[in-house]
Design an enzyme around this catalytic site. Sequence first.
Site, PDB file in Angstrom:
ATOM      1  N   ASP A   1      29.491   3.351  33.624  1.00 34.95           N
ATOM      2  CA  ASP A   1      28.982   3.728  32.311  1.00 34.95           C
ATOM      3  C   ASP A   1      27.461   3.578  32.330  1.00 34.95           C
ATOM      4  O   ASP A   1      26.856   3.340  33.374  1.00 34.95           O
ATOM      5  CB  ASP A   1      29.609   2.869  31.208  1.00 34.95           C
ATOM      6  CG  ASP A   1      29.334   1.389  31.424  1.00 34.95           C
ATOM      7  OD1 ASP A   1      28.340   1.048  32.094  1.00 34.95           O
ATOM      8  OD2 ASP A   1      30.103   0.564  30.912  1.00 34.95           O
TER       9      ASP A   1
ATOM     10  N   LYS B   1      34.603   8.568  34.280  1.00 31.84           N
ATOM     11  CA  LYS B   1      34.521   7.178  33.809  1.00 31.84           C
ATOM     12  C   LYS B   1      35.840   6.709  33.209  1.00 31.84           C
ATOM     13  O   LYS B   1      36.328   5.626  33.526  1.00 31.84           O
ATOM     14  CB  LYS B   1      33.374   7.056  32.804  1.00 31.84           C
ATOM     15  CG  LYS B   1      32.995   5.639  32.466  1.00 31.84           C
ATOM     16  CD  LYS B   1      33.774   5.144  31.283  1.00 31.84           C
ATOM     17  CE  LYS B   1      33.384   3.707  30.971  1.00 31.84           C
ATOM     18  NZ  LYS B   1      34.141   3.200  29.810  1.00 31.84           N
TER      19      LYS B   1
END
Length: 323
Positions: free
Chosen positions: A244, A225
């Site tokens: 996310d 991420k």
Amino acid sequence: MISKIKFPKSELHCDYTFNGGQAFRWKIGSDGKWIGVFAHRVWKLWQDDNFIFYEVYPPKNSASASADEETLLKEYLRSDESLSDLYKDWSKRDRMFEEAAKKFTGVRMLKQDPVEIIFTFICSSNNNITRIKSMVDKMSKFYGNEIAEVDGETYHDFPTVEKLAHPSVLSDLQKAAFGYRAKFIQQSANKIMEFGGQEWINRLEKLPYKEAKAELIKLPGIGAKVADCICLMSLNHLEAIPVDTHVFQIAARYYLPHLKTMKSVTERVYNEIGDHFRSVFGDYAGWGHSVLFCDELKGFKDETSGSKRKKSQTKENRKCSKN
DNA sequence: GGCCGACCTGTGAG
DNA sequence: ACTCACAGGTCGG
């Protein structure tokens, strides 16, 4: 000296862009103007429907300097990209986007400094925006060069990798309540130096997206991420999709229903979501997705529209197994 | 290869 | 005043 460039508000909405979770160094001053740091300068920015006005500190007088600064600002804003064209394209491709675009106009993906973004997003994991901002401020104040004093406040440049690699950084940052991220920062800085410092970073921009991402993940504190955030916001890899928890929820709810049963985002699912959004939005998928997910950002929750989804039972895990 | 818990800290809801 | 979950995840077992 106040300068201005033509830049319609439909092409840049400062609130959404500076406060949308991609940048952590902008704030609104007592005069109501945005103030922040990039390109080793302090910038004050404000706008009307057709123009962006700006002042740079420390102030320069020569015409050549201000021309130079106009270029820097345009690069930072990616002024070559027509947002209205992009919005049209994304709206055509996706109905959800079409809806989001009505509300969130003028969301630009900034071209930020890779070093600053790397260390900012190392701080971002399992953390909240307020604390991330304060950590970025601290790093700058501790190790960054002083740039200028504006309205009684001193602004600092973001530190170099070399400064952050210094052994004393670990204990400094631990004392400053960076928690486990202190170690990540110091170790990542060291590793970047080993890899070749700024040259290694410059290479990341030239590499294809997936290769750049694989390089970044070699650094401690950087997973999929965070690596995607760095790619998207500072390395010109605009197809990168940071997945996310919010993105996962929305993806499962509206785009990929079979993911609803997933307990957590595995690497395979992470990539599946990214690939899906890339197939929907195309080469600038990361930029497009950031517009789409403005709606999920706390700062932009419209308290007048009581239509907030209640957070409800997405997590029915009662696992209070404490010692 | 997937799943689970631990992890620093500050803040806000209960 | 005082828990306790949560916050744009990552890492190691």
